[in-house]
Design an enzyme around this catalytic site. Structure first.
Site, PDB file in Angstrom:
ATOM      1  N   ARG A 101      39.071  37.943  48.995  1.00 13.45           N
ATOM      2  CA  ARG A 101      38.918  39.399  49.098  1.00 13.45           C
ATOM      3  C   ARG A 101      37.776  39.841  48.208  1.00 13.45           C
ATOM      4  O   ARG A 101      37.730  39.504  47.027  1.00 13.45           O
ATOM      5  CB  ARG A 101      40.183  40.118  48.608  1.00 13.45           C
ATOM      6  CG  ARG A 101      41.394  39.858  49.427  1.00 13.45           C
ATOM      7  CD  ARG A 101      42.436  40.925  49.259  1.00 13.45           C
ATOM      8  NE  ARG A 101      42.743  41.342  47.897  1.00 13.45           N
ATOM      9  CZ  ARG A 101      43.656  42.253  47.610  1.00 13.45           C
ATOM     10  NH1 ARG A 101      44.346  42.841  48.567  1.00 13.45           N
ATOM     11  NH2 ARG A 101      43.906  42.576  46.361  1.00 13.45           N
ATOM     12  N   THR A 105      35.569  46.043  47.782  1.00 14.85           N
ATOM     13  CA  THR A 105      36.028  46.610  49.072  1.00 14.85           C
ATOM     14  C   THR A 105      37.421  46.125  49.471  1.00 14.85           C
ATOM     15  O   THR A 105      38.059  46.737  50.312  1.00 14.85           O
ATOM     16  CB  THR A 105      35.064  46.219  50.208  1.00 14.85           C
ATOM     17  OG1 THR A 105      35.150  44.786  50.379  1.00 14.85           O
ATOM     18  CG2 THR A 105      33.631  46.609  49.904  1.00 14.85           C
ATOM     19  N   ASP A 197      48.024  38.035  40.755  1.00 13.78           N
ATOM     20  CA  ASP A 197      47.006  37.300  41.519  1.00 13.78           C
ATOM     21  C   ASP A 197      47.485  35.856  41.692  1.00 13.78           C
ATOM     22  O   ASP A 197      47.474  35.064  40.734  1.00 13.78           O
ATOM     23  CB  ASP A 197      45.658  37.340  40.786  1.00 13.78           C
ATOM     24  CG  ASP A 197      44.561  36.759  41.658  1.00 13.78           C
ATOM     25  OD1 ASP A 197      44.718  35.612  42.133  1.00 13.78           O
ATOM     26  OD2 ASP A 197      43.549  37.437  41.880  1.00 13.78           O
ATOM     27  N   ASP A 200      45.048  32.874  40.791  1.00 12.86           N
ATOM     28  CA  ASP A 200      44.844  32.726  39.349  1.00 12.86           C
ATOM     29  C   ASP A 200      46.081  32.137  38.673  1.00 12.86           C
ATOM     30  O   ASP A 200      45.977  31.275  37.789  1.00 12.86           O
ATOM     31  CB  ASP A 200      44.502  34.088  38.723  1.00 12.86           C
ATOM     32  CG  ASP A 200      43.092  34.527  39.081  1.00 12.86           C
ATOM     33  OD1 ASP A 200      42.326  33.696  39.616  1.00 12.86           O
ATOM     34  OD2 ASP A 200      42.747  35.701  38.832  1.00 12.86           O
TER      35      ASP A 200
HETATM   36  C1  PRP Z   1      44.662  36.359  47.944  1.00 17.17           C
HETATM   37  C2  PRP Z   1      45.777  35.760  48.750  1.00 17.17           C
HETATM   38  C3  PRP Z   1      45.414  36.111  50.158  1.00 17.17           C
HETATM   39  C4  PRP Z   1      44.747  37.458  50.006  1.00 17.17           C
HETATM   40  C5  PRP Z   1      45.724  38.517  50.409  1.00 17.17           C
HETATM   41  O1  PRP Z   1      43.545  35.543  47.979  1.00 17.17           O
HETATM   42  O2  PRP Z   1      45.960  34.391  48.528  1.00 17.17           O
HETATM   43  O3  PRP Z   1      44.533  35.172  50.769  1.00 17.17           O
HETATM   44  O4  PRP Z   1      44.428  37.600  48.609  1.00 17.17           O
HETATM   45  O5  PRP Z   1      45.130  39.757  50.418  1.00 17.17           O
HETATM   46  P1  PRP Z   1      44.883  40.594  51.749  1.00 17.17           P
HETATM   47  O6  PRP Z   1      46.135  40.511  52.551  1.00 17.17           O
HETATM   48  O7  PRP Z   1      44.622  41.983  51.204  1.00 17.17           O
HETATM   49  O8  PRP Z   1      43.688  40.037  52.446  1.00 17.17           O
HETATM   50  P2  PRP Z   1      42.234  35.876  47.106  1.00 17.17           P
HETATM   51  O9  PRP Z   1      41.324  36.774  47.865  1.00 17.17           O
HETATM   52  O10 PRP Z   1      42.659  36.373  45.753  1.00 17.17           O
HETATM   53  O11 PRP Z   1      41.512  34.500  47.001  1.00 17.17           O
HETATM   54  P3  PRP Z   1      41.981  33.149  46.240  1.00 17.17           P
HETATM   55  O12 PRP Z   1      43.146  32.579  47.018  1.00 17.17           O
HETATM   56  O13 PRP Z   1      40.761  32.309  46.327  1.00 17.17           O
HETATM   57  O14 PRP Z   1      42.365  33.499  44.836  1.00 17.17           O
HETATM   58  N1  URA Z   2      46.194  38.801  46.372  1.00 17.97           N
HETATM   59  C1  URA Z   2      47.054  38.366  45.416  1.00 17.97           C
HETATM   60  O1  URA Z   2      46.901  37.244  44.919  1.00 17.97           O
HETATM   61  N2  URA Z   2      48.034  39.177  45.019  1.00 17.97           N
HETATM   62  C2  URA Z   2      48.219  40.405  45.546  1.00 17.97           C
HETATM   63  O2  URA Z   2      49.173  41.107  45.144  1.00 17.97           O
HETATM   64  C3  URA Z   2      47.330  40.836  46.540  1.00 17.97           C
HETATM   65  C4  URA Z   2      46.338  40.010  46.950  1.00 17.97           C
END
Ligand code: PRP
Ligand code: URA
Length: 206
Positions: A101, A105, A197, A200
């Protein structure tokens, strides 16, 4: 259609996942365990065929999964669900989608994809612990549709009404399975109460 797995053993583990003091080793272990429970429910309609097996005592009728299953974890956090689902369907093939994400945005940015060949009958299971705005899941389902996949389900750990509604509007025939449908998204589009998150917390990048 969505299904929330309200089993006490799932809810117990979810409580530990939610705790901000749970560190990455235990967080990863619990993500695997919760995934197994959610997938157990999500995969109960898998197709099987009858086979005869010889026990030490006699021949008996048994069942063998015949569905061609393709698991697609969304990088990075979705990787935490791979061991759990593969322990239930060890013969599944695996494709990968990289989506994150955008910090400002909150829209999904795709950076990687690799899928094995699939047929019209292949059942694709998209796994990601968090379904928040739904952007990442819809972007992934779009990629899978372009690749020719016709059957999909989504398995996550935590979601919320906003995300479910976005996925249902774009893909009304794709069921969503989750350990919890939480209350809402906050102003930063994080699920509340949520897990924080997930990427993380899984990988210790805090
Ligand atoms: C997180 C999560 C999803 C997304 C969900 O990933 O693992 O893929 O956010 O959010 P959404 O439904 O609003 O799209 P992130 O973008 O943090 O990436 P990462 O897994 O690399 O940490
Ligand atoms: N991505 C995450 O990892 N946690 C949230 O709550 C939303 C998006």
């Amino acid at each position: 259609m969505y299904v929330e797995i309200k089993h006490p053993c799932v809810q117990h583990k979810l409580g530990i996942l939610r705790n901000k003091h749970t560190e990455h080793k235990q967080f990863r272990e619990l993500a695997t365990e919760v995934t197994m429970f959610v997938c157990y429910e999500a995969l109960k309609h898998l197709e099987v065929k009858e086979i005869m097996v010889e026990t030490p005592l006699c021949q008996t009728l048994c069942y063998k999964i015949t569905d061609d299953v393709l698991v697609v974890p969304i990088l990075r956090a979705g990787i935490s669900m791979l061991d759990g689902i593969l322990s239930i369907v060890p013969t599944a093939r695996v494709g990968f989608v990289g989506v994150y994400r955008d910090q400002k945005t909150k829209k999904p940015i795709e950076y990687y994809k690799k899928f094995p060949e699939a047929t019209d009958n292949t059942l694709c299971i998209v796994v990601d612990p968090m379904l928040a705005t739904g952007g990442s899941i819809v972007a992934t389902l779009d990629l899978l549709k372009k690749h020719g996949l016709k059957r999909a389900i989504v398995v996550c750990i935590v979601t919320c009404p906003e995300g479910i509604s976005v996925v249902e509007q774009a893909y009304p025939n794709v069921p969503i399975y989750a350990a919890s449908v939480d209350k809402r998204l906050d102003e930063n589009k994080y699920i509340v109460p949520g897990l924080g998150d997930a990427g993380d917390r899984l990988y210790g990048t805090l």
